[in-house]
Design an enzyme around this catalytic site. Structure first.
Site, mmCIF file in Angstrom:
data_model
loop_
_atom_site.group_PDB
_atom_site.id
_atom_site.type_symbol
_atom_site.label_atom_id
_atom_site.label_comp_id
_atom_site.label_asym_id
_atom_site.label_seq_id
_atom_site.Cartn_x
_atom_site.Cartn_y
_atom_site.Cartn_z
ATOM 1 N N HIS A 88 53.824 -42.923 -32.837
ATOM 2 C CA HIS A 88 52.219 -42.391 -32.097
ATOM 3 C C HIS A 88 51.931 -43.755 -31.779
ATOM 4 O O HIS A 88 51.353 -43.940 -32.829
ATOM 5 C CB HIS A 88 51.625 -41.906 -33.964
ATOM 6 C CG HIS A 88 51.047 -40.945 -33.021
ATOM 7 N ND1 HIS A 88 51.091 -39.477 -32.493
ATOM 8 C CD2 HIS A 88 49.229 -41.243 -33.466
ATOM 9 C CE1 HIS A 88 49.559 -38.452 -32.866
ATOM 10 N NE2 HIS A 88 49.268 -40.187 -33.413
ATOM 11 N N CYS A 89 51.440 -43.758 -30.932
ATOM 12 C CA CYS A 89 50.578 -44.037 -29.845
ATOM 13 C C CYS A 89 48.706 -43.710 -30.141
ATOM 14 O O CYS A 89 48.584 -42.489 -30.451
ATOM 15 C CB CYS A 89 50.838 -43.966 -28.576
ATOM 16 S SG CYS A 89 49.384 -45.502 -28.077
ATOM 17 N N PRO A 90 47.928 -44.465 -30.999
ATOM 18 C CA PRO A 90 46.237 -43.858 -31.668
ATOM 19 C C PRO A 90 45.581 -44.175 -29.796
ATOM 20 O O PRO A 90 44.980 -43.422 -29.525
ATOM 21 C CB PRO A 90 45.892 -44.998 -32.358
ATOM 22 C CG PRO A 90 47.394 -45.991 -32.053
ATOM 23 C CD PRO A 90 48.417 -45.612 -31.252
ATOM 24 N N ASN A 92 46.187 -40.450 -28.612
ATOM 25 C CA ASN A 92 46.305 -40.108 -29.550
ATOM 26 C C ASN A 92 47.070 -38.577 -30.147
ATOM 27 O O ASN A 92 47.052 -37.683 -29.306
ATOM 28 C CB ASN A 92 44.989 -38.723 -29.487
ATOM 29 C CG ASN A 92 44.563 -38.278 -31.352
ATOM 30 O OD1 ASN A 92 45.868 -38.448 -31.801
ATOM 31 N ND2 ASN A 92 43.992 -37.116 -31.387
ATOM 32 N N ASN A 93 48.422 -39.496 -29.691
ATOM 33 C CA ASN A 93 50.118 -38.418 -29.598
ATOM 34 C C ASN A 93 51.286 -39.080 -28.737
ATOM 35 O O ASN A 93 51.187 -40.336 -29.614
ATOM 36 C CB ASN A 93 49.639 -37.651 -27.809
ATOM 37 C CG ASN A 93 50.484 -36.345 -27.840
ATOM 38 O OD1 ASN A 93 51.360 -36.175 -28.873
ATOM 39 N ND2 ASN A 93 49.869 -35.434 -27.157
#
Length: 393
Positions: free
Chosen positions: A125-127, A130-131
């Site tokens: 999950h990549c901040p 945001n997905n």
């Protein structure tokens, strides 16, 4: 409200997050300062054809960066439908079941606790977007990481040339006068932009290298961890050596994500495997690893209350300073809570709270201070002792 309006609201809501906002701030700051330099001082469009070409090339980098950034964020990784089940009933025995989604996980899919859904070919999950990074947006994300260092390097060249020309006295004159005075604000603006662009180039280049290393092996970050545990896991006499089933050589591995169509190959549910490898070999290995993990669960009983704070000063200085470097949450525990611990550091434990020793019902899962609970013993040993005492009676 129409479905299109709902989709638009969801997309806008995904943007309103510290990660995407920070990423857009860096993109527009670096590109904006470079654009000002290009229009006023360095290789301006009025200087001739090469100035126009230079500006067009730079704007192309910015457009490509924004395109792949928004594509990776809005298209998403590809979510597994809720309550998904395989077409063949016998395949269920070889697949993992997700309690949250009430369905089975397809091959290479994993559940994201932040998105609260199972994700196709989940990497992490990549901040910044945001997905989740997964099957559908993997190509766009890698291309985003590829173009960011190129655009930032181009911008740094513009900053440095602008500073050199103006600080060394080599200014562009128009009818005997400088076109725009290079003020102190412009000097500070370029210095800050150089630092921002340099830091972004280094950080994103590291991320790009990590992604390319995974693409060459056709592994996600989660699958790297699974393979590492598979190589270390002791095997029974009837178990064969684990072979990662999705490695077809670096050319074919790269082509599955980075191809001329810039779209991933496949449907995200069914996957081709190497010749001689069972279709569900990775899923079966995960099930065995989880079985081994359950056999190592240790039961703790809460001895003190913990509020779930990030740095609990009341639990000791070392506990406060030596917090676990992980994105998992903290959990609130109370005295006499029964906690199933699966991981540990010197000062912290990671586990889940349960209701009953025989019927495991997960309520919370996360980190808590080690000095807030007392070790009782391995859950498997306790069950064997309990079952033995029932037989004796």
């Amino acid at each position: 409200m129409t479905s299109r309006c709902w989709a638009t609201l969801i997309m806008l809501r995904r943007m309103v997050h510290i990660g995407p906002l920070m990423a857009l701030f860096v993109i527009f700051t670096c590109s904006g300062v470079a654009m000002i330099d290009c229009m006023l001082w360095t290789w301006t469009p009025k200087s001739g054809l090469m100035g126009k070409i230079h500006l067009g090339v730079f704007l192309s980098w910015v457009a490509l960066i924004l395109k792949h950034f928004f594509t990776a964020m809005f298209i998403g990784p590809g979510l597994v439908p809720l309550q998904w089940t395989p077409e063949i009933d016998d395949d269920r025995k070889k697949m993992q079941y997700c309690d949250a989604c009430k369905g089975y996980k397809p091959l290479r899919a994993h559940h994201c606790r932040i998105c609260r859904r199972c994700v196709m070919k989940m990497d992490h999950h990549c901040p910044w977007i945001n997905n989740c990074l997964g099957f559908k947006n993997h190509t766009s994300f890698v291309l985003f990481l590829f173009f960011v260092p190129i655009g930032c390097t181009h911008a740094m060249v513009v900053y440095c040339v602008t500073l050199y020309n103006n600080m060394a006295g080599t200014r562009i004159y128009y009818r005997g006068q400088p076109r725009v005075e290079f003020s102190l604000n412009a000097l500070l603006m370029n210095i800050v932009a150089i630092g921002l662009a340099l830091g972004t180039t280094i950080a994103v280049s590291v991320l790009f290298f990590q992604q390319m290393r995974g693409l060459v092996k056709n592994r996600t970050g989660i699958e790297d961890w699974i393979v590492e545990k598979a190589e270390e896991r002791p095997r029974g006499e009837d178990e064969e050596t684990f072979i990662y089933p999705y490695n077809f050589g670096w050319k074919e591995n790269l082509w599955q994500v980075l191809n001329l169509r810039c779209t991933p190959i496949g449907d995200g549910v069914t996957w081709q495997v190497k010749k001689g490898c069972p279709v569900y070999s990775l899923s079966i290995e995960q099930l065995r690893q989880k079985q081994d993990k359950r056999s190592q669960i240790v039961l703790y009983i809460g001895s003190d209350n913990y509020s779930g704070r990030l740095m609990p000063c009341s639990k000791g200085l070392k506990t406060c300073l030596c917090i676990p470097y992980a994105d998992e949450p903290r959990i609130t525990i109370k005295a006499d809570d029964e906690i199933l611990v699966t991981r540990a550091t010197k000062y912290w434990l990671y586990g889940e709270i349960k209701k009953d020793l025989d019927e495991l019902v997960t309520r919370k899962k996360g980190w808590f201070p080690r000095n807030c609970a007392n070790r009782i013993g391995r859950l498997q040993d306790l069950k064997q002792t309990f079952d033995g005492s029932k037989k004796d009676n």
